[in-house]
Design a protein around this motif. Structure first.
Motif, PDB file in Angstrom:
ATOM      1  N   VAL A 182      68.255  49.138  24.687  1.00 49.53           N
ATOM      2  CA  VAL A 182      67.004  48.615  25.352  1.00 49.53           C
ATOM      3  C   VAL A 182      67.528  47.215  26.220  1.00 49.53           C
ATOM      4  O   VAL A 182      66.967  47.145  27.320  1.00 49.53           O
ATOM      5  N   ASP A 183      68.522  46.659  25.653  1.00 47.81           N
ATOM      6  CA  ASP A 183      69.301  45.550  26.561  1.00 47.81           C
ATOM      7  C   ASP A 183      69.957  46.268  27.745  1.00 47.81           C
ATOM      8  O   ASP A 183      69.890  45.500  29.061  1.00 47.81           O
ATOM      9  N   GLY A 184      70.416  47.547  27.991  1.00 51.64           N
ATOM     10  CA  GLY A 184      70.729  48.026  29.164  1.00 51.64           C
ATOM     11  C   GLY A 184      69.737  48.577  30.144  1.00 51.64           C
ATOM     12  O   GLY A 184      70.038  48.961  31.245  1.00 51.64           O
ATOM     13  N   CYS A 185      68.416  48.517  29.675  1.00 45.00           N
ATOM     14  CA  CYS A 185      67.212  49.197  30.641  1.00 45.00           C
ATOM     15  C   CYS A 185      66.747  47.820  31.522  1.00 45.00           C
ATOM     16  O   CYS A 185      66.378  47.094  30.934  1.00 45.00           O
ATOM     17  N   PRO A 186      66.948  48.112  32.568  1.00 48.23           N
ATOM     18  CA  PRO A 186      66.559  46.661  33.451  1.00 48.23           C
ATOM     19  C   PRO A 186      64.928  46.717  33.422  1.00 48.23           C
ATOM     20  O   PRO A 186      64.514  45.294  33.593  1.00 48.23           O
ATOM     21  N   VAL A 187      64.213  47.323  33.023  1.00 51.36           N
ATOM     22  CA  VAL A 187      62.813  47.159  32.675  1.00 51.36           C
ATOM     23  C   VAL A 187      62.339  47.004  31.008  1.00 51.36           C
ATOM     24  O   VAL A 187      61.020  47.014  30.687  1.00 51.36           O
ATOM     25  N   GLU A 188      63.266  47.018  30.441  1.00 48.90           N
ATOM     26  CA  GLU A 188      63.479  46.802  28.750  1.00 48.90           C
ATOM     27  C   GLU A 188      62.143  47.768  28.166  1.00 48.90           C
ATOM     28  O   GLU A 188      61.274  47.203  27.755  1.00 48.90           O
ATOM     29  N   ILE A 189      62.340  49.016  28.340  1.00 39.97           N
ATOM     30  CA  ILE A 189      61.369  49.913  27.713  1.00 39.97           C
ATOM     31  C   ILE A 189      61.918  49.884  26.166  1.00 39.97           C
ATOM     32  O   ILE A 189      62.834  49.717  25.926  1.00 39.97           O
ATOM     33  N   ASN A 190      60.729  50.199  25.439  1.00 38.24           N
ATOM     34  CA  ASN A 190      60.878  50.040  23.956  1.00 38.24           C
ATOM     35  C   ASN A 190      61.257  51.401  23.692  1.00 38.24           C
ATOM     36  O   ASN A 190      60.984  52.466  23.178  1.00 38.24           O
ATOM     37  N   ILE A 191      62.861  51.556  23.828  1.00 40.20           N
ATOM     38  CA  ILE A 191      63.350  52.926  23.671  1.00 40.20           C
ATOM     39  C   ILE A 191      63.277  53.367  22.240  1.00 40.20           C
ATOM     40  O   ILE A 191      62.761  54.652  22.275  1.00 40.20           O
ATOM     41  N   PRO A 192      63.570  52.922  21.357  1.00 35.82           N
ATOM     42  CA  PRO A 192      63.511  53.408  19.871  1.00 35.82           C
ATOM     43  C   PRO A 192      61.946  53.831  19.558  1.00 35.82           C
ATOM     44  O   PRO A 192      61.720  54.812  19.272  1.00 35.82           O
ATOM     45  N   GLY A 193      61.246  53.064  20.125  1.00 32.64           N
ATOM     46  CA  GLY A 193      59.740  53.286  20.059  1.00 32.64           C
ATOM     47  C   GLY A 193      59.178  54.471  20.466  1.00 32.64           C
ATOM     48  O   GLY A 193      58.428  55.479  19.775  1.00 32.64           O
ATOM     49  N   PHE A 194      59.643  55.008  21.721  1.00 35.91           N
ATOM     50  CA  PHE A 194      58.976  56.089  22.379  1.00 35.91           C
ATOM     51  C   PHE A 194      59.697  57.490  21.901  1.00 35.91           C
ATOM     52  O   PHE A 194      59.174  58.424  21.571  1.00 35.91           O
ATOM     53  N   ILE A 195      61.080  57.113  21.411  1.00 30.27           N
ATOM     54  CA  ILE A 195      61.787  58.343  21.005  1.00 30.27           C
ATOM     55  C   ILE A 195      61.177  58.401  19.666  1.00 30.27           C
ATOM     56  O   ILE A 195      61.103  59.745  19.203  1.00 30.27           O
ATOM     57  N   ARG A 196      60.900  57.597  18.775  1.00 24.34           N
ATOM     58  CA  ARG A 196      60.243  57.886  17.133  1.00 24.34           C
ATOM     59  C   ARG A 196      59.122  58.616  17.746  1.00 24.34           C
ATOM     60  O   ARG A 196      59.018  59.562  16.859  1.00 24.34           O
ATOM     61  N   GLU A 197      58.393  58.386  18.660  1.00 22.51           N
ATOM     62  CA  GLU A 197      56.965  59.102  18.833  1.00 22.51           C
ATOM     63  C   GLU A 197      57.393  60.728  19.048  1.00 22.51           C
ATOM     64  O   GLU A 197      56.697  61.647  18.615  1.00 22.51           O
ATOM     65  N   ILE A 198      58.346  60.752  20.013  1.00 17.84           N
ATOM     66  CA  ILE A 198      58.854  62.268  20.123  1.00 17.84           C
ATOM     67  C   ILE A 198      59.284  62.788  18.947  1.00 17.84           C
ATOM     68  O   ILE A 198      58.839  64.142  18.645  1.00 17.84           O
ATOM     69  N   ALA A 199      60.116  62.335  18.106  1.00 12.60           N
ATOM     70  CA  ALA A 199      60.757  62.888  17.022  1.00 12.60           C
ATOM     71  C   ALA A 199      59.271  63.097  15.997  1.00 12.60           C
ATOM     72  O   ALA A 199      59.585  64.132  15.373  1.00 12.60           O
ATOM     73  N   ARG A 200      58.360  62.461  16.121  1.00 10.83           N
ATOM     74  CA  ARG A 200      57.104  62.758  15.179  1.00 10.83           C
ATOM     75  C   ARG A 200      56.141  63.779  15.816  1.00 10.83           C
ATOM     76  O   ARG A 200      55.037  63.995  15.608  1.00 10.83           O
ATOM     77  N   ASN A 201      56.561  64.459  16.851  1.00 12.04           N
ATOM     78  CA  ASN A 201      55.841  65.308  17.777  1.00 12.04           C
ATOM     79  C   ASN A 201      54.506  64.403  18.362  1.00 12.04           C
ATOM     80  O   ASN A 201      53.513  65.198  18.519  1.00 12.04           O
TER      81      ASN A 201
END
Ligand SMILES: Cc1cc2nc3c(=O)[nH]c(=O)nc-3n(C[C@H](O)[C@H](O)[C@H](O)COP(=O)(O)OP(=O)(O)OC[C@H]3O[C@@H](n4cnc5c(N)ncnc54)[C@H](O)[C@@H]3O)c2cc1C
Ligand SMILES: Cc1cc2nc3c(=O)[nH]c(=O)nc-3n(C[C@H](O)[C@H](O)[C@H](O)COP(=O)(O)OP(=O)(O)OC[C@H]3O[C@@H](n4cnc5c(N)ncnc54)[C@H](O)[C@@H]3O)c2cc1C
Ligand code: SF4
Ligand code: SF4
Ligand code: FES
Lengths: 276, 454
Positions: B41-60
């Motif tokens: 997240v520190d690397g994303c200039p707009v601070e996307i909640n990266i684990p947040g969205f990826i978690r949802e993909i993992a859960r379909n």
């Protein structure tokens, strides 16, 4: 969307187009141009403003049908719409009280020089206007130009109207009458601009000519309109389109203008001005 | 991620990367450790909640995933494709320390594409109308972000664009095979659905002065991007067959030259093409030339491969497609025939010396190393100056020596009252996500101002 108010052929191969473009008309000044794009599949082409009306927000353009995009424009009817008319682009012509100014127009330039003639006259200049065409039937707007000119000289290559000859003929006339121009301004095809520069350079006054280079965006982004003026790279759409012809690298310009000749699928129709 | 094979894609304009299937996305997402302190997240200039969205993909839960993304990024389909993830989010991913980082960008793209396929578009809630009018000048990523944020805040937003199509570089620059036009159109249509008014063919500073715009609008954002292309200032640059990257790409993308002669803006199909430069823009030109049928395409770059500013992925793609790289090579002269057409380019070999201000080792010419290559086109992709139209017609606007608009760093406010700016026009050539970040910052400050003012 821009509504077409009028479109008609005024002389063989030259069309008059009146389009409703109030925002552009609000700001436009002599010597500026617009870019027209007649829709998906067309090119973006630069065309000079020939007249405008602040009351109804209409802009008048006179164009020569030379290829695909101008061919499309030539088929427009009043009430049709075109998606893109953008401008006013380019630097306006410098309008000052210079003294005596010779304004020269050929083919579409007979129309596009009109705003300059009018503005110069209104600034108090003595304006000598010279229009040139192959034959009498290719001249137009005589009264309009005469209204704002101290002297209007017609020249035809075949001698069917006015003097017989080319722009150099006018130079003879000017020399004979003893007029000393303080500035020369020419609008039209490249040949006219080039010849004007050659013929009038000896007066040692600015010979301002319009360079019609190839353009795409017209806003100084793509660099296709570049030319060499006074040894420097300049961009006709933002630094021009008018430059002092005495400083232009004409040979380079002529070659650049021919870049797409082999590619264009359509015929080239020259109205006899020998233009490029 | 599956891609079109190089021998096929090098001759077509379809997108190179084909995207994940649902199974692939879920599998990739399941690798994410859902870190407590996510470094990505520190690397994303707009601070996307990266684990947040990826978690949802993992859960379909794809719909949830896109919701999380859209909280911070209004253009996930674009960023997922063109962000330099390898130096932003992915480089920091903890999994990258030992093996492959999570493919954040590809997952982002997946979620966006999934949403586009759904028949029902979930519309966000728009705040009550404030009656305030905002003008956004330029419809690139910076302008799009400002328009998106301020329309949701309830303001009346009009976006002005000089060209006949919106999108900025996303439309006229980045080629179809990397970022299909339909992806950009989709995002613009979405803005229009939210109520943003789009006015194309309108050059602010020409069609109407910025000052007059301020009479009609409460606040103005300038996101006008790049201007005149730089050339190398060597002999022969005005020969026919020599293009700026902008001209070449504009002919092909904006004017649809890749469909010529079905379209009318001609594109010459050159056989031997040299592209000068080493950035993403140069890669795009080289790969475009290849797709237009060139026999040989070269990249001529004055430093070595280590300094190449282009994204690694794009370099590899170009190499796979057959682009030939001439590193440590500097064009000295372009030589033409009597009709003004390019024939040859003369180059010198370079070696690397001490580091310069940019920290990169400076290339030094090796005397006597000149050589010539037969070429019928040369595309100069060495950068652009900032767009001058508004500064040159607005004396009140403070600009730097380089021509960029000067802004306050925390608010992106310019020296002019009620005018903000962001994107390439402020930073010089940068990235899509940085332009969006700047737009977001400006939008926040504009919102604050608009709510305070009467
Ligand atoms: C600043 C500026 C102002 C201009 N103002 C006017 C104007 O008021 N009226 C007007 O008629 N034209 C004007 N022109 C020229 C006009 O832009 C071109 O005639 C037009 O682009 C041709 O488009 P096309 O698609 O019809 O022709 P294309 O299909 O592009 O070209 C057909 C053939 O005509 C040749 N050709 C291309 N451009 C020109 C050109 N500029 N002049 C002559 N032949 C050309 C090509 O080499 C080609 O072989 C202006 C140009 C500039 C740069
Ligand atoms: C070929 C190419 C490839 C690239 N690849 C990548 C990549 O892979 N990844 C990445 O992150 N970045 C990439 N970039 C950089 C990225 O595209 C830019 O940093 C980004 O688009 C800047 O956004 P912007 O909103 O500031 O301006 P732009 O996208 O430049 O948009 C500005 C818009 O404003 C319009 N405009 C200008 N003046 C006026 C005016 N006076 N009135 C009205 N409208 C006006 C312009 O026509 C333009 O549409 C690439 C750039 C190029 C050229
Ligand atoms: S916006 Fe760009 S940097 Fe941020 S997470 Fe997405 S791909 Fe990574
Ligand atoms: S650092 Fe990597 S593993 Fe950790 S949350 Fe971010 S993407 Fe997932
Ligand atoms: S027409 Fe593109 S820079 Fe002049």
């Amino acid at each position: 969307m821009f509504e077409i108010i009028e479109r008609k052929m005024i002389v063989p191969n030259l069309h008059l187009l009146v389009v409703h473009a109030p925002d552009i008309v609000d700001e436009i000044q002599p010597g500026q141009f617009v870019i027209i794009h007649a829709g998906e599949g067309s090119e973006r082409i630069p065309l000079s403003a020939a007249d405008w009306n602040h009351e109804d927000g209409t802009l008048t353009i006179v164009f020569m049908e030379v290829g695909t995009s101008t061919g499309k424009l030539a088929m427009l009817k009043p009430g049709d719409f075109i998606p893109t008319v953008v401008g006013p682009l380019g630097k306006p012509t410098e309008i000052e009280n210079f003294g005596t100014v010779v304004c020269i127009g050929g083919c579409f330039g007979i129309a596009s020089i009109f705003p300059t003639v009018k503005a110069l006259k209104e600034k108090g200049n003595t304006v000598i206007t010279i229009v040139e065409g192959r034959s009498k039937n290719l001249l137009y707007w005589e009264k309009k130009l005469a209204d704002y000119s101290d002297k209007l000289i017609n020249i035809t290559r075949d001698g069917s109207y006015g003097y017989k000859g080319h722009v150099n003929k006018a130079e003879d006339i000017i020399r004979e009458t003893g007029i000393k121009p303080d500035r020369i301004i020419a609008n039209g095809c490249m040949t006219l601009s080039y010849k004007t520069t050659q013929e009038y350079s000896h007066y040692n006054v600015p010979v301002m000519v319009m360079l019609n280079t190839i353009m795409i965006d017209g806003t100084g982004m793509c660099g296709v309109c570049r030319c060499t003026v006074d040894g420097r790279m300049r961009f006709a759409c933002v630094d021009g389109p008018e430059f002092d012809g005495r400083l232009v690298d004409w040979e380079e310009l002529a070659k650049r203008r021919k870049q797409y000749v082999g590619e264009e699928a359509f015929l080239v129709h020259h109205s006899g001005c020998g233009g490029i | 991620m599956p891609k079109q094979p190089p021998y096929i894609r090098r001759r077509n304009f379809n997108e190179v990367a084909l995207g994940y299937t649902e199974e692939m996305a879920v599998e990739e997402a399941s690798r994410c450790l859902d870190c407590k302190k996510p470094l990505c997240v520190d690397g994303c200039p707009v601070e996307i909640n990266i684990p947040g969205f990826i978690r949802e993909i993992a859960r379909n839960n794809f719909a949830e995933a896109i919701k999380v993304l859209k909280e911070k990024n209004c253009l996930p389909a674009v960023c997922g494709r063109v962000c330099p993830q390898e130096e932003q989010c992915e480089i920091r991913c903890i999994l990258g320390k030992k093996g492959e980082p999570v493919a954040v960008g590809r997952l982002e793209r997946f979620a966006a594409e999934w949403q586009a396929l759904q028949s029902e578009m979930v519309m966000p809630v728009i705040k009550e109308k404030t009656g305030k009018k905002v003008a956004v000048i330029g419809s690139g990523p910076a302008g799009i972000t400002v328009a998106g944020d301020l329309i949701l805040a309830g303001h009346d937003v009009t976006m002005f664009e000089a060209l006949h199509e919106p999108g900025g570089v996303l439309t006229y620059g980045i080629p179809e095979f990397r970022l299909p036009g339909k992806v950009v159109n989709r995002e613009i249509n979405y803005l229009c659905k939210l109520g943003v008014k789009l006015v194309c063919n309108y050059v602010v500073g020409k069609t109407k002065s910025l000052k007059k715009m301020l009479d009609e609008y409460d606040a103005v954002f300038l996101g006008t991007g790049a201007g005149l292309p730089w050339f190398m200032e060597i002999p022969g640059e005005n020969l026919n067959g020599v293009y700026s990257a902008n001209e070449y790409l504009t002919r092909v993308n904006l004017m649809r030259g890749f469909m010529y002669p079905k379209t009318y803006t001609p594109v010459i199909r050159h056989k031997r093409v040299a592209v000068v430069g080493g950035g993403n823009v140069a890669m795009d030109c080289a790969r475009t030339a290849m797709r237009l049928g060139a026999e040989e395409v070269y990249i001529v770059y004055r430093r070595s491969q280590t300094e190449l500013p282009a994204r690694l992925e794009e370099f590899e793609n170009a190499e796979e497609e057959g682009v030939i790289f001439h590193f440590l090579t500097l064009p000295e002269k372009l030589i033409g025939d009597e009709n003004g057409w390019l024939q040859e380019i003369e180059c010198s070999k370079m070696e690397l010396g001490e580091p310069d201000q940019s920290g990169r080792r400076r290339p030094i010419r090796i005397d006597g190393s000149e050589f010539r290559m037969k070429m019928d086109a040369c595309i100069v992709a060495i950068g652009n100056s900032p767009n001058p139209i508004i500064p040159s017609t607005t004396k009140e606007l403070e600009v730097s020596k380089k021509g960029t608009i000067v802004v306050d760093e925390s608010t992106n406010k310019t020296s002019m009252d009620r005018v903000w700016a962001g994107g390439d026009i402020v930073t010089g050539a940068a990235t899509v996500i940085l332009a969006m970040g700047a737009g977001r910052k400006a939008a926040r400050a504009m919102q604050e101002y608009l709510m305070k003012s009467q």
